[in-house]
Write a protein that holds these residues in place. Structure first.
Motif, mmCIF file in Angstrom:
data_model
loop_
_atom_site.group_PDB
_atom_site.id
_atom_site.type_symbol
_atom_site.label_atom_id
_atom_site.label_comp_id
_atom_site.label_asym_id
_atom_site.label_seq_id
_atom_site.Cartn_x
_atom_site.Cartn_y
_atom_site.Cartn_z
ATOM 1 N N HIS A 24 -15.088 2.078 7.405
ATOM 2 C CA HIS A 24 -14.385 2.656 6.252
ATOM 3 C C HIS A 24 -13.298 1.666 5.842
ATOM 4 O O HIS A 24 -12.129 1.807 6.193
ATOM 5 C CB HIS A 24 -13.779 4.009 6.648
ATOM 6 C CG HIS A 24 -13.008 4.655 5.541
ATOM 7 N ND1 HIS A 24 -11.828 5.346 5.778
ATOM 8 C CD2 HIS A 24 -13.216 4.712 4.206
ATOM 9 C CE1 HIS A 24 -11.364 5.808 4.643
ATOM 10 N NE2 HIS A 24 -12.181 5.435 3.671
ATOM 11 N N GLU A 35 -9.962 -1.239 12.979
ATOM 12 C CA GLU A 35 -9.283 -0.139 12.295
ATOM 13 C C GLU A 35 -10.214 0.566 11.305
ATOM 14 O O GLU A 35 -10.202 1.799 11.187
ATOM 15 C CB GLU A 35 -8.046 -0.675 11.580
ATOM 16 C CG GLU A 35 -6.944 -1.179 12.508
ATOM 17 C CD GLU A 35 -7.167 -2.594 13.017
ATOM 18 O OE1 GLU A 35 -6.283 -3.097 13.745
ATOM 19 O OE2 GLU A 35 -8.210 -3.209 12.704
ATOM 20 N N SER A 39 -11.536 4.404 11.635
ATOM 21 C CA SER A 39 -11.301 5.328 10.522
ATOM 22 C C SER A 39 -12.585 6.048 10.134
ATOM 23 O O SER A 39 -12.574 7.250 9.843
ATOM 24 C CB SER A 39 -10.739 4.563 9.323
ATOM 25 O OG SER A 39 -10.531 5.424 8.225
ATOM 26 N N GLU A 42 -13.196 8.765 12.605
ATOM 27 C CA GLU A 42 -12.227 9.850 12.460
ATOM 28 C C GLU A 42 -12.513 10.706 11.225
ATOM 29 O O GLU A 42 -12.272 11.912 11.237
ATOM 30 C CB GLU A 42 -10.818 9.272 12.410
ATOM 31 C CG GLU A 42 -10.369 8.669 13.741
ATOM 32 C CD GLU A 42 -9.019 7.985 13.650
ATOM 33 O OE1 GLU A 42 -8.527 7.762 12.511
ATOM 34 O OE2 GLU A 42 -8.450 7.645 14.704
ATOM 35 N N TYR A 43 -13.019 10.103 10.159
ATOM 36 C CA TYR A 43 -13.333 10.854 8.945
ATOM 37 C C TYR A 43 -14.655 11.595 9.044
ATOM 38 O O TYR A 43 -14.998 12.378 8.169
ATOM 39 C CB TYR A 43 -13.356 9.928 7.733
ATOM 40 C CG TYR A 43 -12.016 9.792 7.038
ATOM 41 C CD1 TYR A 43 -11.589 10.754 6.126
ATOM 42 C CD2 TYR A 43 -11.179 8.712 7.295
ATOM 43 C CE1 TYR A 43 -10.374 10.629 5.472
ATOM 44 C CE2 TYR A 43 -9.949 8.573 6.644
ATOM 45 C CZ TYR A 43 -9.555 9.541 5.740
ATOM 46 O OH TYR A 43 -8.340 9.409 5.108
#
Length: 262
Positions: A24, A35, A39, A42-43
């Motif tokens: 992402h 990172e 992400s 996590e999304y």
């Protein structure tokens, strides 16, 4: 948080997945950075697509371009640089601005997926430069973390895919291609992989999706970024949409599913 949807088309249960192309990535989290990959997990992306190469001193790293200038400003190839030097460089974002992110090791990326349900599509980047034994080294790191059930390998080097098939990993492998090839289902059968990873333009061919899926192959199509292309792929019931617009694609899928259920 977004959720995976399962819906019915013509009596067949279909799940169209959204895979984050190189993670992402944003202005702060550039492509293939640790990172950006974190992400995407996590999304709630169904999967993440990454690229793997090897440095001069043998470290497996996650980076797309063979030549480092676009992403780091360094005018060298990945295989010409030791990891100790590569890790000091900052990744540039799409605006050529320096971020605080560095080129990650494959091992650090794989560690993010331990204990997660997110799939990881590893593109083995050995079609431009023939890294010896790169597929075997990647497979070894995956096995060390017991992640194989989450992994799908892909490559433009179809010899690499055949190697993976011969290692018993055909159900976790797919060949990449962008051009138009004759009878892709027959070609896929000759390789023995479960997945086909075509460019999006292939979906416009008459009966392409229908013929390849009827032959037993799952299509993971790249790189679909516009609303129109994402909606078209959803209508075609492909296995996965690989996209730079992960959040937008999830939103479009939400609407699409709600309309079908309504």
């Amino acid at each position: 948080m977004y959720y995976i949807y399962i819906f019915i088309f013509g009596g067949k249960t279909v799940r169209v997945e959204i895979w984050a192309h190189r993670g992402h990535h944003t202005k702060d989290f550039p492509e293939n950075s640790l990172e950006a990959i974190r992400s995407a997990i996590e999304y709630g992306a169904d999967g993440v697509e990454i690229d793997v190469q090897r440095t001069k001193d043998g470290e497996l790293v996650v980076i797309h371009d063979e030549y480092l200038e676009r992403l780091t400003g360094l005018n060298k190839f990945v295989w010409e640089v030791d990891y100790e030097d590569l890790k000091t460089l900052y990744i540039l974002n799409s605006d050529k601005k320096i971020t605080e992110c560095h080129v990650p090791k494959l091992t650090d990326v794989l560690d993010l997926f331990v204990g997660e349900k997110t799939k990881l599509n590893i593109e083995i980047k050995d079609s431009f430069y023939p890294y010896n034994n790169l597929p075997a080294e990647v497979v070894k790191e995956v096995a060390a973390r017991d992640l194989q059930e989450q992994i799908i390998y892909s490559s433009f080097n179809h010899n690499t895919i055949k190697y993976l098939v011969d290692q018993g990993l055909g159900d976790y492998s797919g060949f990449l291609y962008g051009e138009i090839i004759y009878d892709p289902a027959a070609y896929a059968k000759s390789i023995g992989a479960k997945y086909i990873h075509p460019s999006g333009s292939n979906m416009l061919l008459d009966n392409y999706v229908e013929d390849t899926t009827a032959a037993g192959f799952a299509l993971n199509v790249w790189t679909l970024n516009s609303d129109e292309h994402i909606k078209f792929a959803l209508e075609k019931n492909i296995n996965a949409i690989i996209t730079d617009e992960m959040i937008r694609a999830m939103q479009i899928r939400d609407v699409f599913v709600s309309q079908k259920e309504g």
